[in-house]
Design a protein around this motif. Structure first.
Motif, PDB file in Angstrom:
ATOM      1  N   UNK A  21      22.404  93.518 102.346  1.00 49.36           N
ATOM      2  CA  UNK A  21      23.446  92.733 102.121  1.00 49.36           C
ATOM      3  C   UNK A  21      23.173  91.560 101.533  1.00 49.36           C
ATOM      4  N   UNK A  22      21.950  91.123 101.730  1.00 51.24           N
ATOM      5  CA  UNK A  22      21.604  89.738 101.140  1.00 51.24           C
ATOM      6  C   UNK A  22      21.241  89.990  99.498  1.00 51.24           C
ATOM      7  N   UNK A  23      20.628  91.293  99.262  1.00 54.29           N
ATOM      8  CA  UNK A  23      20.457  91.340  97.935  1.00 54.29           C
ATOM      9  C   UNK A  23      21.539  91.672  96.979  1.00 54.29           C
ATOM     10  N   UNK A  24      22.894  92.155  97.638  1.00 55.65           N
ATOM     11  CA  UNK A  24      23.942  92.219  97.014  1.00 55.65           C
ATOM     12  C   UNK A  24      24.589  90.629  96.584  1.00 55.65           C
ATOM     13  N   UNK A  25      23.911  89.772  97.323  1.00 50.11           N
ATOM     14  CA  UNK A  25      24.228  88.235  96.797  1.00 50.11           C
ATOM     15  C   UNK A  25      23.150  87.795  95.917  1.00 50.11           C
ATOM     16  N   UNK A  43      15.067  90.789  98.372  1.00 49.28           N
ATOM     17  CA  UNK A  43      14.439  92.111  97.776  1.00 49.28           C
ATOM     18  C   UNK A  43      13.259  92.153  97.756  1.00 49.28           C
ATOM     19  N   UNK A  44      12.435  90.960  97.724  1.00 46.57           N
ATOM     20  CA  UNK A  44      10.847  91.067  97.820  1.00 46.57           C
ATOM     21  C   UNK A  44      10.551  91.710  99.170  1.00 46.57           C
ATOM     22  N   UNK A  45      11.248  91.134 100.161  1.00 44.32           N
ATOM     23  CA  UNK A  45      10.805  91.529 101.359  1.00 44.32           C
ATOM     24  C   UNK A  45      10.919  93.277 101.786  1.00 44.32           C
ATOM     25  N   UNK A  46      12.333  93.781 101.277  1.00 45.98           N
ATOM     26  CA  UNK A  46      12.638  95.075 101.049  1.00 45.98           C
ATOM     27  C   UNK A  46      11.523  95.869 100.334  1.00 45.98           C
ATOM     28  N   UNK A  47      11.119  95.381  99.315  1.00 42.68           N
ATOM     29  CA  UNK A  47       9.887  96.107  98.332  1.00 42.68           C
ATOM     30  C   UNK A  47       8.759  95.963  99.348  1.00 42.68           C
ATOM     31  N   UNK A  68       2.838 108.021  87.855  1.00 42.63           N
ATOM     32  CA  UNK A  68       3.963 108.580  88.053  1.00 42.63           C
ATOM     33  C   UNK A  68       4.539 108.290  89.171  1.00 42.63           C
ATOM     34  N   UNK A  69       3.903 108.319  90.179  1.00 43.24           N
ATOM     35  CA  UNK A  69       4.323 107.976  91.676  1.00 43.24           C
ATOM     36  C   UNK A  69       4.912 106.416  91.639  1.00 43.24           C
ATOM     37  N   UNK A  70       3.870 105.824  90.950  1.00 43.32           N
ATOM     38  CA  UNK A  70       4.242 104.216  91.008  1.00 43.32           C
ATOM     39  C   UNK A  70       5.415 104.126  90.224  1.00 43.32           C
ATOM     40  N   UNK A  71       5.468 104.877  89.065  1.00 43.05           N
ATOM     41  CA  UNK A  71       6.399 104.482  88.133  1.00 43.05           C
ATOM     42  C   UNK A  71       7.841 104.659  88.885  1.00 43.05           C
ATOM     43  N   UNK A  72       7.744 105.939  89.395  1.00 38.30           N
ATOM     44  CA  UNK A  72       9.045 106.364  90.032  1.00 38.30           C
ATOM     45  C   UNK A  72       9.675 105.124  90.997  1.00 38.30           C
ATOM     46  N   UNK A  73       8.600 104.604  91.922  1.00 40.36           N
ATOM     47  CA  UNK A  73       8.790 103.865  93.178  1.00 40.36           C
ATOM     48  C   UNK A  73       9.459 102.485  92.269  1.00 40.36           C
ATOM     49  N   UNK A  74       8.765 101.895  91.262  1.00 37.48           N
ATOM     50  CA  UNK A  74       9.125 100.533  90.497  1.00 37.48           C
ATOM     51  C   UNK A  74      10.724 100.897  89.917  1.00 37.48           C
ATOM     52  N   UNK A  75      10.807 102.057  89.288  1.00 39.95           N
ATOM     53  CA  UNK A  75      12.132 102.355  89.047  1.00 39.95           C
ATOM     54  C   UNK A  75      13.158 102.240  89.861  1.00 39.95           C
ATOM     55  N   UNK A  76      13.104 102.876  91.126  1.00 41.68           N
ATOM     56  CA  UNK A  76      13.792 102.717  92.080  1.00 41.68           C
ATOM     57  C   UNK A  76      14.192 101.412  92.439  1.00 41.68           C
ATOM     58  N   UNK A  77      13.396 100.577  92.600  1.00 42.37           N
ATOM     59  CA  UNK A  77      13.533  99.101  93.021  1.00 42.37           C
ATOM     60  C   UNK A  77      14.238  98.277  91.818  1.00 42.37           C
ATOM     61  N   UNK A  78      13.992  98.706  90.554  1.00 49.11           N
ATOM     62  CA  UNK A  78      14.671  98.156  89.496  1.00 49.11           C
ATOM     63  C   UNK A  78      16.002  98.392  89.491  1.00 49.11           C
ATOM     64  N   UNK A  79      16.167  99.718  89.669  1.00 47.74           N
ATOM     65  CA  UNK A  79      17.648 100.200  89.802  1.00 47.74           C
ATOM     66  C   UNK A  79      18.378  99.618  90.908  1.00 47.74           C
ATOM     67  N   UNK A  80      17.649  99.473  92.179  1.00 51.07           N
ATOM     68  CA  UNK A  80      18.545  98.706  93.197  1.00 51.07           C
ATOM     69  C   UNK A  80      18.915  97.364  92.838  1.00 51.07           C
ATOM     70  N   UNK A  81      17.727  96.418  92.273  1.00 56.95           N
ATOM     71  CA  UNK A  81      18.078  95.176  91.844  1.00 56.95           C
ATOM     72  C   UNK A  81      19.209  94.835  90.814  1.00 56.95           C
ATOM     73  N   UNK A  82      19.041  95.908  89.586  1.00 56.41           N
ATOM     74  CA  UNK A  82      20.059  95.805  88.638  1.00 56.41           C
ATOM     75  C   UNK A  82      21.498  96.173  89.075  1.00 56.41           C
ATOM     76  N   UNK A  83      21.633  96.993  90.264  1.00 56.73           N
ATOM     77  CA  UNK A  83      22.839  97.449  90.505  1.00 56.73           C
ATOM     78  C   UNK A  83      23.189  96.634  91.896  1.00 56.73           C
TER      79      UNK A  83
END
Length: 195
Positions: free
Chosen positions: A18-22, A28-32, A52-67
């Motif tokens: 909810x706070x990330x949404x704001x 976000x750092x805590x969730x990561x 590839x595992x690192x990339x996938x996890x980083x991409x997921x969190x980047x996507x969460x932040x961007x959305x």
């Protein structure tokens, strides 16, 4: 550690989302921090590939932040994160299979001058990529490669025509194939990841 970061350690995953949404970066750092390692180990176990595992996890969190403005997580946050990693891995594997199929087709093209793709559009795309990369080879290397592939001449016959040693011709042809294989694999990777 700042007071804010200590405070967020006591928040539930849902509260963090909810706070990330704001646009709360500390949330976000805590969730990561909570999920990066478990998700990485999960992805690595499925993929067998650390990078590839690192990339996938980083991409997921980047996507969460961007959305973050529109992010809706309808289930438990940990289920959402693990499910998202799993889906990204399945997409990656599917793309890898496509790339492998086209790489095999490229190998057949190198050997016989024909492609084995079953889709006309993709065959045309593969042919375009191959011809572009061939045109980028150094001039003499390209000439040797094309004489070998299109002219169906042996290394010895090419050596006689170009007044070079058979050893030189063989080395140039092998280098051409090595360069093309690498460049075309990279090209295919990016082509099919943006489809």
């Amino acid at each position: 550690m700042s007071i804010d970061k200590k405070l967020y350690r006591g928040f539930s995953d849902t509260d963090l989302v909810i706070r990330i949404g704001s646009a709360d970066h500390a949330a976000f750092s805590e969730l990561f921090r909570r999920y990066k390692d478990p998700l990485y180990f999960h992805a690595r176990r499925m993929l067998g590939d650390n990078d590839q595992a690192k990339d996938i996890v980083q991409d997921l969190f980047a996507s969460i932040w961007s959305k973050r403005d529109t992010l809706v997580i309808p289930v438990a946050v940990n289920n959402y994160l693990y499910g998202s990693v799993r889906n990204r891995i399945l997409d990656y594997i599917a793309h890898q299979k496509v790339i492998n199929r086209y790489t095999e087709s490229f190998d057949l093209f190198l050997e016989n001058g024909v492609s084995s793709t079953d889709d006309l559009v993709r065959e045309k795309e593969l042919t375009r990529i191959i011809e572009t990369e061939i045109s980028r080879l150094p001039e003499k290397m390209r000439e040797i490669f094309e004489m070998s592939r299109n002219g169906e001449l042996s290394y010895k016959q090419i050596a006689v025509q170009l007044n070079l040693s058979e050893h030189t011709i063989k080395k140039q042809a092998q280098r051409a194939i090595k360069i093309l294989r690498l460049k075309i694999k990279v090209n295919l990777f990016f082509t099919f990841f943006i489809w």
